[in-house]
Design an enzyme around this catalytic site. Structure first.
Site, short mmCIF file in Angstrom:
data_model
loop_
_atom_site.label_atom_id
_atom_site.label_comp_id
_atom_site.label_asym_id
_atom_site.label_seq_id
_atom_site.Cartn_x
_atom_site.Cartn_y
_atom_site.Cartn_z
N SER A 11 0.84 -1.19 0.00
CA SER A 11 0.00 0.00 0.00
C SER A 11 0.87 1.24 0.00
O SER A 11 1.85 1.32 0.77
CB SER A 11 -0.90 0.04 1.24
OG SER A 11 -2.08 -0.70 1.06
N HIS B 93 0.12 4.29 1.10
CA HIS B 93 0.01 5.19 2.25
C HIS B 93 0.72 4.68 3.49
O HIS B 93 0.70 5.34 4.54
CB HIS B 93 -1.46 5.49 2.56
CG HIS B 93 -2.22 4.37 3.20
ND1 HIS B 93 -2.57 4.39 4.53
CD2 HIS B 93 -2.70 3.21 2.69
CE1 HIS B 93 -3.24 3.28 4.81
NE2 HIS B 93 -3.34 2.56 3.71
N THR C 65 -9.09 2.99 -15.60
CA THR C 65 -8.11 4.01 -15.93
C THR C 65 -7.08 4.13 -14.80
O THR C 65 -7.43 4.25 -13.63
CB THR C 65 -8.80 5.37 -16.13
OG1 THR C 65 -9.75 5.25 -17.19
CG2 THR C 65 -7.79 6.46 -16.45
N CYS D 59 -8.34 -0.31 10.29
CA CYS D 59 -9.44 -0.86 9.48
C CYS D 59 -10.54 -1.47 10.32
O CYS D 59 -11.62 -1.76 9.82
CB CYS D 59 -8.88 -1.89 8.49
SG CYS D 59 -7.73 -1.19 7.30
#
Length: 377
Positions: A201, A203, A243, A328
């Protein structure tokens, strides 16, 4: 004045160089990587390819083995659920994981279980790590996948991936690791070629939220037989359509390159912070979680006698931002499944807080923190 941020395992601030590049591609070089008819598209494509090289270099992979995703959660889902068709076709329906994985691994494994797969969830020691011998014992001829995280998000305890890779040397099972916490920090571990699938990830390494990658290593000339979970467009070798977010990808690539470049300097800073924190907190008779010799440099999980984590965080909220579990699952007040798996009681687990820092944090006055905690007793 804002409290000092000490929750870098949840998310990190942007590295200044990464922020500059992000803004450049958001504002100036805003082309679509899929546009082949003009220079804007060509420059966007070049930026994406450079980022693939930068991410691949961290783990000694190849450019075409990097699949960009929205983050480690999506990467974990593709790695685990993307193998189910191969498992059915090859009659390999056994998966091995651990009891301390992030929910982004445990829940896809549970979904496979509901579809008829057998899932073995290995226990861990009180030190917070899985014994390699437990992997050896759990292996079956029909084991399709072994998924073990690189380092735990709540405790910072690194798992013995090198030893597990040795155990799997002569077994065809695919080896996946959720490397969200360790990518770019514990570098050499992920360069082991026996690790087939690596989830990361942005971040967690001073890039942005909303971007990550799945490294899909070839064995010889064969790629793991992953199937997409979504369809439409065929991007990312058909595994992840849509995209490409060029600015986020460029930022991730830059962060990956800087992680290798500045690894030694960051480690020195983090170890200095760790030493100061441990020395100051020792006055409070703390109980540290797990085997500290296996911990990442920038995180400790700790409890203090007579204090639960909610009361502690409330008392310190104007001084420091810390947490008591995975971001999370922070909306859940149930005891951490990670700490419970390490043998803690509910009360012991509920007393623990996670303190995680980084090289971008200002100096922390640990004595002020210690004095505040002492006053709670």
């Amino acid at each position: 004045m804002s409290p000092t941020y000490l929750d870098c395992n949840a998310t990190t601030p942007l590295e200044p160089e990464v922020k500059d590049l992000l803004l450049h591609f958001l504002v100036e070089e805003f082309g679509n990587e899929g546009s082949r008819t003009h220079e804007y598209g060509a420059r966007a494509k070049q930026a994406v390819q450079k980022a693939r090289d930068q991410v691949a270099a961290v783990v000694a992979a190849k450019r075409d083995e990097v699949i960009f995703t929205s983050g480690a959660t999506e990467s974990n889902n593709i790695a685990i659920l993307g193998l189910r068709s191969a498992g059915r076709e090859q009659e390999k329906r056994h998966v091995i994981t651990t009891a301390i994985e992030h929910k982004a691994v445990l829940e896809p494994c549970a979904a496979l279980e509901q579809e008829g797969f057998e899932v073995t969830r290995l226990p861990v020691t009180s030190g917070g790590f899985v014994e390699p011998e437990a992997v050896q014992t759990a292996l079956q001829p029909d084991t399709l996948l072994v998924s073990i995280m690189q380092a735990n998000n709540e405790t910072g305890i690194r798992q013995p991936l090198d030893r597990v890779a040795e155990i799997l040397a002569d077994h065809p099972a695919y080896f996946h690791t959720d490397a969200a916490q360790g990518f770019g920090k514990d570098i050499e571990t992920l360069r082991n070629p026996r690790i087939d699938l690596i989830s990361i990830s942005g971040h967690k390494i001073y890039a942005t939220k909303g971007i990550g990658a799945l490294i899909v290593r070839r064995r010889g000339y064969e790629r793991p037989p992953l199937k997409p979970l979504a369809f439409g467009g065929g991007q990312e070798r058909g595994l992840r359509p849509g995209t490409l977010p060029v600015a986020l990808i460029a930022a991730l690539g830059e962060a990956a390159e800087i992680a290798v470049r500045d690894h030694a300097k960051r480690r020195q800073i983090n170890l200095r912070i760790r030493e100061r924190a441990m020395t100051a907190l020792a006055k409070l008779n703390p109980r540290f979680t797990g085997d500290l010799s296996r911990s990442l440099d920038h995180v400790i999980n700790v409890a203090f006698p007579g204090l639960d984590s909610e009361a502690l965080m409330l008392a310190l909220k104007d001084l420091v931002a810390i947490s008591n579990g995975s971001a999370c699952t922070s909306s859940s007040y149930s005891p951490s499944h990670v700490l419970k798996a390490m043998g803690m009681s509910d009360d012991e687990a509920n007393a623990c807080v996670r303190i995680s820092w980084c090289h971008l944090m200002p100096e922390v006055d640990w004595d002020v923190i210690v004095n505040r905690i002492s006053g709670l007793r």
